[in-house]
Write a protein that holds these residues in place. Structure first.
Motif, PDB file in Angstrom:
ATOM      1  N   GLU A   1       0.826  -1.213   0.000  1.00 20.45           N
ATOM      2  CA  GLU A   1       0.000   0.000   0.000  1.00 20.45           C
ATOM      3  C   GLU A   1       0.860   1.262   0.000  1.00 20.45           C
ATOM      4  N   GLU A   2       1.918   1.181   0.783  1.00 23.05           N
ATOM      5  CA  GLU A   2       2.849   2.304   0.892  1.00 23.05           C
ATOM      6  C   GLU A   2       3.448   2.644  -0.476  1.00 23.05           C
ATOM      7  N   LEU A   3       3.774   1.606  -1.259  1.00 20.85           N
ATOM      8  CA  LEU A   3       4.417   1.812  -2.557  1.00 20.85           C
ATOM      9  C   LEU A   3       3.403   1.910  -3.683  1.00 20.85           C
ATOM     10  N   ALA A   4       2.120   1.743  -3.328  1.00 15.45           N
ATOM     11  CA  ALA A   4       1.057   1.735  -4.332  1.00 15.45           C
ATOM     12  C   ALA A   4       1.315   0.674  -5.398  1.00 15.45           C
ATOM     13  N   LEU A   5       1.674  -0.519  -4.972  1.00 14.73           N
ATOM     14  CA  LEU A   5       1.906  -1.638  -5.880  1.00 14.73           C
ATOM     15  C   LEU A   5       1.070  -2.821  -5.408  1.00 14.73           C
ATOM     16  N   ASP A   6       0.920  -3.818  -6.293  1.00 14.26           N
ATOM     17  CA  ASP A   6       0.269  -5.035  -5.801  1.00 14.26           C
ATOM     18  C   ASP A   6       1.325  -5.897  -5.115  1.00 14.26           C
ATOM     19  N   SER A   7       0.870  -6.928  -4.429  1.00 16.53           N
ATOM     20  CA  SER A   7       1.819  -7.646  -3.580  1.00 16.53           C
ATOM     21  C   SER A   7       2.863  -8.417  -4.400  1.00 16.53           C
ATOM     22  N   ALA A   8       2.476  -8.921  -5.575  1.00 18.18           N
ATOM     23  CA  ALA A   8       3.454  -9.650  -6.398  1.00 18.18           C
ATOM     24  C   ALA A   8       4.599  -8.725  -6.833  1.00 18.18           C
ATOM     25  N   SER A   9       4.249  -7.500  -7.241  1.00 18.84           N
ATOM     26  CA  SER A   9       5.300  -6.554  -7.669  1.00 18.84           C
ATOM     27  C   SER A   9       6.178  -6.162  -6.483  1.00 18.84           C
ATOM     28  N   THR A  10       5.547  -6.009  -5.335  1.00 19.01           N
ATOM     29  CA  THR A  10       6.314  -5.637  -4.134  1.00 19.01           C
ATOM     30  C   THR A  10       7.338  -6.720  -3.802  1.00 19.01           C
ATOM     31  N   ARG A  11       6.857  -7.990  -3.858  1.00 21.77           N
ATOM     32  CA  ARG A  11       7.771  -9.101  -3.562  1.00 21.77           C
ATOM     33  C   ARG A  11       8.922  -9.136  -4.552  1.00 21.77           C
ATOM     34  N   ASN A  12       8.588  -8.890  -5.814  1.00 20.90           N
ATOM     35  CA  ASN A  12       9.638  -8.923  -6.828  1.00 20.90           C
ATOM     36  C   ASN A  12      10.624  -7.780  -6.630  1.00 20.90           C
ATOM     37  N   LYS A  13      10.099  -6.629  -6.263  1.00 17.59           N
ATOM     38  CA  LYS A  13      10.960  -5.470  -6.034  1.00 17.59           C
ATOM     39  C   LYS A  13      11.918  -5.750  -4.875  1.00 17.59           C
ATOM     40  N   LYS A  14      11.382  -6.368  -3.840  1.00 17.57           N
ATOM     41  CA  LYS A  14      12.201  -6.704  -2.680  1.00 17.57           C
ATOM     42  C   LYS A  14      13.321  -7.670  -3.100  1.00 17.57           C
TER      43      LYS A  14
END
Lengths: 192, 245
Positions: free
Chosen positions: A165-178
């Motif tokens: 939510e903080e990054l305004a991304l969905d969770s799959a993109s967040t995981r990939n970004k991490k």
């Protein structure tokens, strides 16, 4: 505050708060314990900056030991004593090191009154691990976007949902970004 | 550290393992793999180091921010000293009284008990107030006041709770230490005395320590010693040995 068994509720919640890097708890510990150590270092041939460095090293060591259950504090004030002892030992090491030998008279160490038994079970060498140092340095120099993402995950221990939510991304993109940030960090650490 | 070949799935799996979030079946499989594949085992070790490194460096940077809070405390007081001429006369009188008191204190060497007390006394840091449970909301709300140094408000709130629960040791303990922090040792003593009766109390060692400090502040060295003796807190032992010198 459960009246039946305060031991568990008080202490466990406090230790958990330390382990989870609760900012208020860590800040209180840090701020409350510093003055005593500053006095110790200033009275024993040190400067304010040296007091700060020694204290921060000691603080990190105590935090690590609590995280790894190497030190299980009975109460908040037992942490204070433990932190003081580690800081004192670290400052003694500095004083004993070659650079200081010339300027320090043995008698000046008199009022440290080191008791061996209290130092034997204290282990503060976690930070002397070379590989850990490399990672720390790499993280220090990582770009801010990755840094703040990894900080939220691993230091602030925020949930995936919160970070997404903080990054305004969905969770799959967040995981990939991490994942990509971790890769970047590792390649930086290898270069050190 | 050879970490070039790790997939996202593998990384997430290892993290789950390190955080204790694998279910029983996955955990068994994972541990078997660690035993049979040396390379996998060293991967896990490396990830562990990376996570520790991130967390430690993040805290280290946080400590500098905490430290600014300490530095502002000292610079604020320095600034106030330089701005004395802008203060009204009442505050000036207070400041003058303090300066005279401090001066004569140093000049006369001060009362040794007072000095020891000042060296050792630091308010109990209180309990973490990030409890999600709301049942003790009032207690923790007062804890916030206490941590901010607003002892009067904290005491007022806790004493309201204490009327309903006169025998709650935790409440009595914190009311006692708040009174002591508020330089009211005479009132603090009976509260801490009461708490110290209960050997099962979780903070019994702290209670003995603060009770000892309260007696020391009240110039009752014998009672201070006997209370400090019962505490296993580091500071208590240190203070006791100074009193026995």
């Amino acid at each position: 505050m459960q009246e039946k068994n305060p031991t568990l509720s008080l202490n466990d919640s406090f230790i958990e708060a330390v382990k989870n890097n609760d900012p208020q708890v860590l800040k209180n510990l840090y701020v409350n314990n510093y003055p005593k150590i500053e006095i110790l270092v200033l009275r024993n041939s040190g400067s304010k900056d040296q007091a700060k460095d020694i204290y921060q090293d000691a603080f990190l060591a105590v935090w690590q030991n609590i995280k790894q259950d190497k030190f299980i504090p009975k109460s908040e004030s037992s942490i204070n004593g433990y932190l003081y002892t580690i800081a004192k030992n670290k400052w003694l090491d500095v004083l004993r090191s070659s650079g200081y030998k010339k300027t320090i008279v043995a008698s000046q160490l008199g009022h440290f009154e080191i008791k061996d038994e209290e130092n034997n079970d204290i282990d503060d060498d976690i930070l002397k691990d070379k590989r850990l140092e490399d990672v720390m340095l790499a993280f220090k120099n990582l770009g801010e976007a990755c840094k703040s993402l990894l900080r939220m995950f691993y230091f602030e221990k925020k949930s995936m949902k919160f970070i997404a939510e903080e990054l305004a991304l969905d969770s799959a993109s967040t995981r990939n970004k991490k994942y990509r940030c971790m890769q970047k960090l590792k390649s930086l650490a290898l270069k050190n | 550290m050879d970490l070039q070949h790790i997939t996202q799935e593998e990384l997430e799996q290892i993290e789950k393992y390190l955080n204790g979030n694998l279910d029983a079946l996955a955990l068994t499989k994972f541990e078997q793999r660690m035993q049979t594949e040396a390379e996998f085992k060293s991967k896990v070790e490396d990830i562990k180091t990376v996570l520790t490194g991130i967390e430690t460096q993040a805290l280290k940077e946080q400590l500098d921010i905490f430290h600014e809070a300490i530095e502002t405390v000292s610079t604020e007081s320095e600034e106030e000293d330089t701005k004395v001429h802008t203060l009204n006369w009442k505050r000036l009188l207070v400041a003058a009284a303090l300066i005279i008191a401090a001066g004569s204190f140093w000049f006369l060497g001060g009362n040794p008990n007072e000095r020891l007390y000042a060296n050792y006394f630091k308010p109990d840091p209180g309990l973490p107030t990030t409890m999600s449970s709301s049942d003790n909301y009032n207690f923790y709300e007062a804890m916030v006041n206490y941590k901010q140094g607003d002892y009067k408000t904290a005491i007022a709130k806790w004493e309201t709770l204490q009327k309903a629960k006169p025998n709650n040791d935790t409440l009595n303990y914190f009311i006692g230490v708040a009174y002591l922090a508020n330089k009211n040792e005479e009132i603090a003593i009976p509260f801490l005395e009461g708490v110290a009766q209960n050997s099962e109390f979780a903070l019994i060692n702290d209670a003995y320590y603060y009770l000892g400090l309260a007696y020391l502040k009240a110039d009752n060295v014998d009672k201070a010693k006997s209370s400090l003796q019962k505490s296993n807190v580091e500071n208590s032992k240190a203070l006791l040995s100074e009193l026995n010198d």
